[in-house]
Design an enzyme around this catalytic site. Structure first.
Site, PDB file in Angstrom:
ATOM      1  N   THR A  47    -141.632  55.094-114.540  1.00  8.89           N
ATOM      2  CA  THR A  47    -141.295  54.341-115.756  1.00  8.89           C
ATOM      3  C   THR A  47    -142.464  53.380-115.726  1.00  8.89           C
ATOM      4  OG1 THR A  47    -139.675  53.052-114.759  1.00  8.89           O
ATOM      5  CG2 THR A  47    -138.909  54.791-116.018  1.00  8.89           C
TER       6      THR A  47
ATOM      7  N   LYS B  90    -138.498  56.716-107.880  1.00 10.18           N
ATOM      8  CA  LYS B  90    -139.068  55.918-109.053  1.00 10.18           C
ATOM      9  C   LYS B  90    -138.435  54.712-108.780  1.00 10.18           C
ATOM     10  CE  LYS B  90    -137.911  54.868-112.491  1.00 10.18           C
ATOM     11  NZ  LYS B  90    -136.964  53.662-113.267  1.00 10.18           N
TER      12      LYS B  90
ATOM     13  N   THR C 262    -133.227  49.697-108.818  1.00  8.38           N
ATOM     14  CA  THR C 262    -133.050  50.639-109.747  1.00  8.38           C
ATOM     15  C   THR C 262    -134.039  51.864-109.384  1.00  8.38           C
ATOM     16  OG1 THR C 262    -132.850  49.598-111.530  1.00  8.38           O
ATOM     17  CG2 THR C 262    -134.369  51.209-112.099  1.00  8.38           C
TER      18      THR C 262
ATOM     19  N   GLU D 284    -142.522  45.352-110.342  1.00  4.43           N
ATOM     20  CA  GLU D 284    -143.059  44.781-111.375  1.00  4.43           C
ATOM     21  C   GLU D 284    -143.788  43.530-111.185  1.00  4.43           C
ATOM     22  OE1 GLU D 284    -140.141  44.832-114.466  1.00  4.43           O
ATOM     23  OE2 GLU D 284    -140.495  47.164-114.727  1.00  4.43           O
TER      24      GLU D 284
ATOM     25  N   ASN E 178    -141.218  41.875-118.177  1.00  5.62           N
ATOM     26  CA  ASN E 178    -139.933  41.754-118.511  1.00  5.62           C
ATOM     27  C   ASN E 178    -139.530  41.263-119.797  1.00  5.62           C
ATOM     28  OD1 ASN E 178    -138.754  43.642-116.524  1.00  5.62           O
ATOM     29  ND2 ASN E 178    -139.640  42.351-115.075  1.00  5.62           N
TER      30      ASN E 178
ATOM     31  N   SER F 118    -138.915  46.088-126.801  1.00  9.34           N
ATOM     32  CA  SER F 118    -139.490  45.945-128.290  1.00  9.34           C
ATOM     33  C   SER F 118    -140.879  46.596-128.401  1.00  9.34           C
ATOM     34  CB  SER F 118    -139.343  44.537-128.611  1.00  9.34           C
ATOM     35  OG  SER F 118    -139.956  43.597-127.788  1.00  9.34           O
TER      36      SER F 118
END
Lengths: 383, 383
Positions: free
Chosen positions: A146, A168, A179, A259, A378, A383
């Site tokens: 992702t 992942k 996650t 991230e 994040n 959106s």
């Protein structure tokens, strides 16, 4: 090769059109046997995604023939329709592969609260079945990404058998499990019970000790498949050791690709009264936003470490705490130690040790710093 | 006026040279009586600063004559020397004021792990004693600021008595108590036991429900002083109500001035089985970094709210959860509700409600979003 490194497995990764970007987003892993033994661990989040609910049932009998994984949508908080979609995915794959839907694990990752585009997904399953290959591991690992910037694969070649894995996960790395979607394969001969013991032993000291940002996903799944194709039946210890090696390798890769992170931080707690105490203290430090910001700024602000330690219920005397950062003992006996200016935090990897002087137990939690890039990634995900 | 709004109090704020910037950094509050009743609550962090250890002893007998507060240094993790410095500060103020050191509370805020510059601090105490004034409340409130951008004062005029307060704190707002120094004064007649009851009732629903970034300070102190100068003896209820009003006003100001925050977020949990459940759920959402980043990005990512709720042990059925953001029911019965595009998060204040459908209890935690500015401010605090 990763998941197709052990014999008896084929895999594929294709672009099904679930992701708007057109990037690969559907992976398939098939165990061609002769055995189909399996075990899995799932998120402990009580708000669990539909594919997790489905896959718990699939794994319950210790047999898994195939795993379908999609990125581009988590299928979480999607109600009865979401569960039907997970079920339908398994049915469709089973029909094409000529197996039972009750032996097909389904995993999803992506945005919560949106239904999956099922037409695209099922067409993708067809394409993946057609693309299955004994060297498709890397394609599969790529299709489950992702916000990952690199695919994550690992292999451990043990005595007479092989363990491979793909993972992942880059954000939302978490308390109980990051996650993550993780598939681990082996050509060893092992019972579902032996696989379960090996997998739980492995995750307890690997994925469970990665805590990038304290957030627990609704979709975490780690599944272990054994084909028995090597004909080798390892001891329980050898099996657990090889599975742990692969999980540890993948876990470290998750931290390294978290991230927006600029630092990978090992928080090691020593001389704790119990392993639980060591973990509680390490996790408290690993989740302290002020500490994580300081590391981002290359600032050896050890007071924030002590403040985090002080919020726990672990056994320790506040006047006996030692803290070292990258080997410099900045806090000794709860007070000022070596000059904090001696600490160099410019390297990616940072080691913080907290000595509780309360016993013999130790534990390490891996986390990341809190950066502008983390906030940026994040703040605009859905959106 | 704030802390000098009730009769019987004088205060001062001066620049003692503790802060390198030369800004005001030392405050003094004196209760001129006729009563000197007092109560206090302190941080629950086990790594507590020296002035907290000192002040716990001072307040134990229910009498406080004066409070010395400094910014520019926390005097935490400073060992035996740090405690001697806190003691010496009280002794010095007592000598100048002609009172007992055992009746002088000391509060410090700033960087952990550095000794205070005692020469500057004691000279500052002299200056503050000389500057004491019945309208010195604002000067005192200004002198305790650290990264605060505005001073924080509040007054409640009740029936026959007045309650005033000042607070500092902008970062490290926390679970048990925000990183705060708070002084609340009243000219009511009240026993130490009555003050303690009023203060605990007030902090439980105000400062204890501010959780800007989940981090608990080593120095949190809230002290309540009563002069009795009004001659009014309020009922326990009236006293608690007025003290709570002042604490609520100050708590809201802390949230509004939190480091780097762009949004103030009220997380309200409704229909919980117990108040403890409501608080656990609200705090879990309030501490979820992914949720906090999403709010910064004006992104109504309600999946992150559900993922945070799912990590708690509160009583609820995941299929019954409702979530609203600024009044839009984006999640209904654990699944997709109204279109998330209808949610407008551009205003500073954001309201998130989670309905557990499990009982009658409710609670609200105030927090802030996680922003680039938060990371920036906290990545370079000590260097």
């Amino acid at each position: 090769m990763s998941i197709t490194a052990p014999t008896g497995f084929r895999a594929a990764g294709v672009a099904a059109g679930i992701k708007a970007s057109g990037a690969p987003d559907l992976a398939l892993v098939v165990n061609d046997g002769p055995d189909r033994a399996a075990a899995a661990v799932f998120t402990r989040n009580r708000v669990e995604a539909a594919p997790v609910t489905w896959s718990r049932q699939v794994v319950a009998d210790g047999r898994v023939d195939a795993v379908v994984l999609n990125s581009g949508g988590a299928n979480a908080c999607t109600g009865a329709q979401g569960f039907q979609d997970a079920h339908r995915t398994a049915e469709h794959a089973a029909d094409v592969l000529g197996i039972s839907a009750g032996d097909v694990v389904v995993c999803s990752t992506g945005l919560i609260g949106e239904l999956l585009p099922m037409d695209a997904l099922l067409t993708g399953v067809d394409a993946a079945c057609a693309a299955l290959s004994a060297d498709g591991g890397t394609d599969a690992a790529t299709a489950i990404m992702t916000t990952d910037t690199v695919s994550k694969e690992a292999v451990c070649r043990a005595d007479g058998f092989v363990v491979g894995g793909m993972a992942k996960g880059a954000g939302m790395l978490a308390p109980a499990l990051a996650t993550m979607l993780v598939v681990v394969t082996t050509d060893a001969v092992a019972t579902p019970e032996e696989l379960s013991a090996a997998l739980h032993a492995a995750t307890r000291v690997t994925f469970d000790r990665v805590d990038s940002d304290g957030c627990m996903s609704t979709n975490d799944t780690v599944v272990l498949l054994a084909s028995g194709a090597s004909g080798t039946t390892p001891s329980r210890e050898d099996l657990a050791e090889a599975v742990t090696a692969v999980c540890a390798d993948l876990a470290r890769r998750l931290v390294a690709d978290a991230e927006g992170a600029h630092h990978d931080i090992a928080v090691e707690v020593r001389s704790a009264a119990t392993e639980e105490d060591a973990l509680e203290v390490a996790r408290s430090v690993a989740r302290n936003n002020l500490f994580k910001c300081a590391v981002f700024g290359n600032d050896p602000n050890w007071g924030r470490v002590l403040a985090a330690v002080g919020t726990t219920s672990a056994a320790f005397d506040p006047g006996a705490l030692d803290v070292a950062m990258n080997g410099v003992e900045v806090c000794v006996a709860g007070g000022v130690g070596a000059d904090r200016a001696l600490v160099d935090l410019t390297a990616r990897e940072v080691h913080v040790t907290v000595d509780l002087h309360a016993g013999d137990a130790t534990a390490t939690i891996w986390t990341n710093d809190l950066t502008h890039d983390y906030v940026h990634e994040n703040s605009a995900y859905s959106s």
